[in-house]
Motif scaffolding. Structure first.
Motif, PDB file in Angstrom:
ATOM      1  N   ILE A  85      34.902  22.183  44.695  1.00  0.00           N
ATOM      2  CA  ILE A  85      36.131  22.284  45.493  1.00  0.00           C
ATOM      3  C   ILE A  85      36.571  23.732  45.651  1.00  0.00           C
ATOM      4  CG2 ILE A  85      38.589  21.720  45.515  1.00  0.00           C
ATOM      5  CD1 ILE A  85      37.859  19.067  44.166  1.00  0.00           C
ATOM      6  N   SER A  86      36.548  24.485  44.552  1.00  0.00           N
ATOM      7  CA  SER A  86      36.994  25.880  44.610  1.00  0.00           C
ATOM      8  C   SER A  86      36.103  26.725  45.517  1.00  0.00           C
ATOM      9  CB  SER A  86      37.041  26.484  43.204  1.00  0.00           C
ATOM     10  OG  SER A  86      35.753  26.469  42.601  1.00  0.00           O
ATOM     11  N   SER A  87      34.824  26.386  45.602  1.00  0.00           N
ATOM     12  CA  SER A  87      33.922  27.134  46.484  1.00  0.00           C
ATOM     13  C   SER A  87      34.255  26.895  47.952  1.00  0.00           C
ATOM     14  CB  SER A  87      32.466  26.734  46.208  1.00  0.00           C
ATOM     15  OG  SER A  87      32.096  27.046  44.890  1.00  0.00           O
ATOM     16  N   PHE A  88      34.595  25.659  48.307  1.00  0.00           N
ATOM     17  CA  PHE A  88      34.952  25.369  49.702  1.00  0.00           C
ATOM     18  C   PHE A  88      36.285  26.001  50.091  1.00  0.00           C
ATOM     19  CE2 PHE A  88      32.058  21.579  49.145  1.00  0.00           C
ATOM     20  CZ  PHE A  88      31.120  22.010  50.074  1.00  0.00           C
ATOM     21  N   LEU A  89      37.154  26.241  49.116  1.00  0.00           N
ATOM     22  CA  LEU A  89      38.470  26.820  49.405  1.00  0.00           C
ATOM     23  C   LEU A  89      38.397  28.264  49.897  1.00  0.00           C
ATOM     24  CD1 LEU A  89      40.668  25.434  46.472  1.00  0.00           C
ATOM     25  CD2 LEU A  89      40.784  24.808  48.883  1.00  0.00           C
ATOM     26  N   VAL A  90      37.229  28.885  49.838  1.00  0.00           N
ATOM     27  CA  VAL A  90      37.097  30.257  50.314  1.00  0.00           C
ATOM     28  C   VAL A  90      37.426  30.353  51.814  1.00  0.00           C
ATOM     29  CG1 VAL A  90      34.666  30.203  51.017  1.00  0.00           C
ATOM     30  CG2 VAL A  90      35.641  32.314  50.100  1.00  0.00           C
ATOM     31  N   TYR A  91      37.340  29.245  52.507  1.00  0.00           N
ATOM     32  CA  TYR A  91      37.665  29.212  53.941  1.00  0.00           C
ATOM     33  C   TYR A  91      39.080  29.736  54.207  1.00  0.00           C
ATOM     34  CZ  TYR A  91      38.594  27.284  58.596  1.00  0.00           C
ATOM     35  OH  TYR A  91      38.942  27.134  59.918  1.00  0.00           O
ATOM     36  N   PHE A  92      39.999  29.533  53.234  1.00  0.00           N
ATOM     37  CA  PHE A  92      41.393  29.898  53.428  1.00  0.00           C
ATOM     38  C   PHE A  92      41.726  31.290  52.885  1.00  0.00           C
ATOM     39  CE2 PHE A  92      41.171  25.262  53.026  1.00  0.00           C
ATOM     40  CZ  PHE A  92      41.749  24.871  54.233  1.00  0.00           C
ATOM     41  N   VAL A  93      40.770  31.995  52.314  1.00  0.00           N
ATOM     42  CA  VAL A  93      41.025  33.295  51.689  1.00  0.00           C
ATOM     43  C   VAL A  93      41.183  34.372  52.757  1.00  0.00           C
ATOM     44  CG1 VAL A  93      40.008  35.111  50.282  1.00  0.00           C
ATOM     45  CG2 VAL A  93      39.912  32.744  49.508  1.00  0.00           C
ATOM     46  N   MET A  94      42.294  35.108  52.703  1.00  0.00           N
ATOM     47  CA  MET A  94      42.569  36.149  53.695  1.00  0.00           C
ATOM     48  C   MET A  94      42.719  37.543  53.084  1.00  0.00           C
ATOM     49  SD  MET A  94      42.481  34.328  56.390  1.00  0.00           S
ATOM     50  CE  MET A  94      43.051  35.516  57.612  1.00  0.00           C
ATOM     51  N   THR A  95      42.888  37.630  51.739  1.00  0.00           N
ATOM     52  CA  THR A  95      43.056  38.925  51.077  1.00  0.00           C
ATOM     53  C   THR A  95      42.181  38.973  49.829  1.00  0.00           C
ATOM     54  OG1 THR A  95      44.880  38.209  49.651  1.00  0.00           O
ATOM     55  CG2 THR A  95      45.456  39.022  51.868  1.00  0.00           C
ATOM     56  N   ILE A  96      41.948  40.177  49.326  1.00  0.00           N
ATOM     57  CA  ILE A  96      41.145  40.342  48.120  1.00  0.00           C
ATOM     58  C   ILE A  96      41.841  39.707  46.916  1.00  0.00           C
ATOM     59  CG2 ILE A  96      42.134  42.578  47.466  1.00  0.00           C
ATOM     60  CD1 ILE A  96      38.411  41.604  47.220  1.00  0.00           C
ATOM     61  N   GLN A  97      43.182  39.699  46.926  1.00  0.00           N
ATOM     62  CA  GLN A  97      43.926  39.104  45.817  1.00  0.00           C
ATOM     63  C   GLN A  97      43.699  37.586  45.757  1.00  0.00           C
ATOM     64  OE1 GLN A  97      45.303  41.303  48.006  1.00  0.00           O
ATOM     65  NE2 GLN A  97      45.494  43.061  46.618  1.00  0.00           N
ATOM     66  N   TRP A  98      43.693  36.933  46.913  1.00  0.00           N
ATOM     67  CA  TRP A  98      43.445  35.489  46.926  1.00  0.00           C
ATOM     68  C   TRP A  98      41.995  35.174  46.577  1.00  0.00           C
ATOM     69  CZ3 TRP A  98      46.730  31.883  46.214  1.00  0.00           C
ATOM     70  CH2 TRP A  98      48.050  32.014  46.661  1.00  0.00           C
ATOM     71  N   LEU A  99      41.088  36.075  46.932  1.00  0.00           N
ATOM     72  CA  LEU A  99      39.697  35.886  46.522  1.00  0.00           C
ATOM     73  C   LEU A  99      39.585  35.930  45.005  1.00  0.00           C
ATOM     74  CD1 LEU A  99      36.721  35.525  47.267  1.00  0.00           C
ATOM     75  CD2 LEU A  99      36.542  38.023  47.444  1.00  0.00           C
ATOM     76  N   MET A 100      40.339  36.818  44.365  1.00  0.00           N
ATOM     77  CA  MET A 100      40.320  36.898  42.907  1.00  0.00           C
ATOM     78  C   MET A 100      40.921  35.644  42.269  1.00  0.00           C
ATOM     79  SD  MET A 100      41.222  40.904  42.171  1.00  0.00           S
ATOM     80  CE  MET A 100      40.161  42.211  42.818  1.00  0.00           C
ATOM     81  N   VAL A 101      41.969  35.084  42.901  1.00  0.00           N
ATOM     82  CA  VAL A 101      42.533  33.826  42.404  1.00  0.00           C
ATOM     83  C   VAL A 101      41.480  32.723  42.458  1.00  0.00           C
ATOM     84  CG1 VAL A 101      44.225  32.001  42.873  1.00  0.00           C
ATOM     85  CG2 VAL A 101      44.917  34.406  42.994  1.00  0.00           C
TER      86      VAL A 101
END
Length: 453
Positions: A85-101
């Motif tokens: 699930i967490s891998s598919f959520l990358v679709y919504f990542v817009m900043t480096i901070q959210w990528l780290m989350v």
């Protein structure tokens, strides 16, 4: 032909064990593109890797104890689902901070897999077959490392770095389905499943403060104080765990079982010396040599192929001849391979780099499966869950330390106007890091040799 029950479980574990190394090695090739996408430098990029490892290290021991309490199968299954699930959520990542989350969430999921996988192998297979089975698991880890650069480089070059996460998510879903179908036993051991709040707090505080402080010690004034605070929390954790009747981590076993403690120390030094090499070579091949991510992936393929091919054989040899000589020799061989890679950068020779990676691959296969076998064979079955967590934790601590060293070294610049991504600055920093890793390998020979004396 009928596949035996324990073979189906082993295949499921191998697929899950493939996820994290594939994620790491494939993402290494996408780091320059991620940096350009989010407009960040090498320090921030190293944290994309390091925050995943740090989160995983923090949660591995608690997840191992949770596996003892509610069942290793349940924790393992939750790990596969959360990773997917967490891998598919990358679709919504817009900043480096959210990528780290997102990477933090993946770290928790990986902790669930790390903390239970090795223990399940040890419980399913008898001692005379355990080294071979662990060698198979280690082999698939190296297959993940091997094809990660090729598939990751291809996906990144053709479809963008997010496609790597989608691929990982699909694999996680397959592992979840196979867990439901083939892994029916829970393997509960409530006597060892203790989750004390004070223990968890001291454990997490020591890792967060110590590892984050180490990463920032060069670039900030407060890094050294945070590192010192981490050391204090570590001492408090050890004292607390030595006194309580049901510790989160039975630290006494490190004092009473020399084989276990020295094998664990050797593992940490080994991963400290090897994990960040792929990250460094990804930067070298793309930022200095000018290769695209797809081509760079083929160069990084060779080391992992060697490790994947040799690991089952080395694990079987450790069943027959013991682990000390094999693992100790492996550390020395890795140091020689790193020296070859370091020298090849002075000469600009890709042929020598490939040769150095072959030597590193041989050394790592000589070390990893035999060393894991030594750790698991040094404790009774009641401690297999704990030992599995320790193997994963020392590996993760070594990997975090490896990335912390790289983050500190890559942040060095000759002047404020020079970028850390500038080749004139990047190359000497990469070579300096390789020298540090060679020293770690040489030091690691000592505990590996004296573990049984």
């Amino acid at each position: 032909m009928q596949i035996e029950k324990h073979t189906k479980i082993l295949i499921t574990l191998m697929i899950a064990s493939f996820l994290t190394p594939f994620c790491g090695s494939s993402l290494n090739l996408s780091m320059p593109d991620i940096g350009r996408a989010f407009q960040v430098g090498t320090s921030e990029l190293s944290w994309v890797v390091e925050i995943f490892l740090m989160t995983c290290a923090i949660f591995t021991v608690p997840m191992g104890q949770l596996g003892n309490r509610i069942g290793k199968q349940k924790v393992f299954f939750m790990g596969t689902v959360l990773f997917s699930i967490s891998s598919f959520l990358v679709y919504f990542v817009m900043t480096i901070q959210w990528l780290m989350v997102l990477r933090c969430i993946q770290g928790i999921a990986s902790a669930m897999l790390f903390a239970t996988g090795t223990a399940i192998v040890a419980l399913v297979y008898p001692p005379e077959r355990r080294g071979w089975a662990m060698g198979m698991v280690v082999s698939v880890v190296y297959i993940g490392l091997a094809i990660g650069p090729v598939i990751g480089g291809f996906l990144n070059y053709r479809f963008g770095w997010q496609s790597i996460f989608y691929f990982i998510g699909a694999l996680g879903a397959i592992a979840s389905i196979m867990t439901i179908l083939f892994m029916k036993q829970d393997w509960v051991n409530r006597e060892q499943g203790y989750l004390g709040s004070v223990s968890i707090f001291l454990y997490a505080a020591s890792l967060i403060a110590g590892l984050y402080g180490l990463s920032e010690i060069v670039t900030t004034w407060w890094g050294k104080y945070l590192l010192a605070l981490g050391i204090v929390f570590t001492a408090l954790f050890v004292l607390h765990e030595a006194k309580v009747p049901k510790p989160l981590l039975p630290v006494r076993i490190f004092l009473e079982n020399k084989t276990f403690s020295f094998s664990s120390l050797a593992a940490m030094l080994n991963y400290s010396a090897t994990f960040a090499v792929g990250f460094l070579l990804s930067l070298y091949l793309q930022m200095i040599m000018g290769y695209d991510s797809e081509t760079a992936g083929w160069f990084l393929l060779v080391q992992s192929i060697v490790m994947a091919l040799l690991s089952p054989t080395m694990g079987a040899l450790s069943d027959r001849y013991g682990s000390a000589v094999l693992a100790s020799s492996g550390m020395g061989v890795i140091a020689v391979g790193l020296l070859v890679v370091w020298q090849s950068m002075n000469m600009g020779s890709m042929l020598l780099i490939v040769l150095g990676l072959v030597v590193v691959g041989i050394g790592f296969s000589m070390f990893s499966a035999p060393n894991n076998n030594a750790i698991m064979s040094s404790v009774p079955p009641a401690y297999f869950g704990m030992a599995s967590s320790v193997i994963s934790t020392v590996r993760l601590l070594g990997q975090v330390l490896s990335m912390a060293i790289v983050a500190s070294i890559l942040s060095r610049t000759t002047n404020a106007a020079t970028s850390s991504m500038d080749p004139a600055t990047l190359l000497p920093n990469i070579q300096y890091a390789l020298l540090v890793f060679m020293a770690f390998c040489i030091i690691g020979i000592i505990p590996s040799m004296i573990r049984n004396k």
